[in-house]
Design a protein around this motif. Structure first.
Motif, short mmCIF file in Angstrom:
data_model
loop_
_atom_site.label_atom_id
_atom_site.label_comp_id
_atom_site.label_asym_id
_atom_site.label_seq_id
_atom_site.Cartn_x
_atom_site.Cartn_y
_atom_site.Cartn_z
N GLY A 188 21.19 45.86 84.41
CA GLY A 188 21.22 46.50 83.09
C GLY A 188 22.53 47.21 82.84
N ARG A 189 22.99 47.99 83.81
CA ARG A 189 24.26 48.71 83.65
C ARG A 189 25.42 47.74 83.52
N SER A 190 25.42 46.68 84.30
CA SER A 190 26.49 45.69 84.22
C SER A 190 26.47 44.94 82.89
N THR A 191 25.27 44.70 82.38
CA THR A 191 25.16 44.04 81.09
C THR A 191 25.73 44.93 79.99
N VAL A 192 25.39 46.21 80.02
CA VAL A 192 25.92 47.14 79.02
C VAL A 192 27.44 47.21 79.11
N ALA A 193 27.98 47.29 80.32
CA ALA A 193 29.44 47.33 80.49
C ALA A 193 30.08 46.06 79.95
N LEU A 229 32.84 43.75 73.10
CA LEU A 229 33.01 44.29 71.76
C LEU A 229 34.37 44.96 71.57
N SER A 230 34.86 45.63 72.60
CA SER A 230 36.13 46.34 72.45
C SER A 230 37.33 45.42 72.64
N ILE A 231 37.23 44.44 73.51
CA ILE A 231 38.36 43.53 73.76
C ILE A 231 38.38 42.38 72.75
N GLY A 232 37.19 41.93 72.37
CA GLY A 232 37.10 40.89 71.35
C GLY A 232 37.24 39.49 71.90
N ALA A 283 29.46 39.42 73.44
CA ALA A 283 28.32 40.32 73.63
C ALA A 283 27.02 39.53 73.55
N ALA A 284 26.94 38.59 72.62
CA ALA A 284 25.73 37.77 72.46
C ALA A 284 25.47 36.93 73.71
#
Length: 80
Positions: free
Chosen positions: A20-25, A31-34, A41-42
């Protein structure tokens, strides 16, 4: 996401917490790098959902399937 990030780690860590933590990271990095980030993210969400509940498999291609450990290792390789 905050709930996932607040899960315990260290000796009390479990696969679902670590994944879960790795997925969030991975989602936040995507999202930030694009578009320059290796996955979207999807895609990260799709990978997580494929292996959770634990025991599921993510289909990489027609012949390769990853379990939760392999998805976790892949996510970690993106930011390690």
């Amino acid at each position: 996401m905050l709930q996932v990030l607040n899960t315990p780690g260290g000796l009390n860590d479990t696969m679902i917490y670590a994944l879960g933590r790795s997925t969030v990271a991975t989602i936040l990095n995507a999202l930030s790098i694009g578009p320059d980030y290796p996955i979207s993210a999807a895609q990260a969400i799709k990978m997580f959902n494929a292996v959770c509940p634990l025991g599921g498999k993510y289909q990489v291609n027609t012949t390769v399937f990853w379990d939760d450990n392999q998805v976790l290792a892949y996510f970690q390789s993106l930011y390690s």
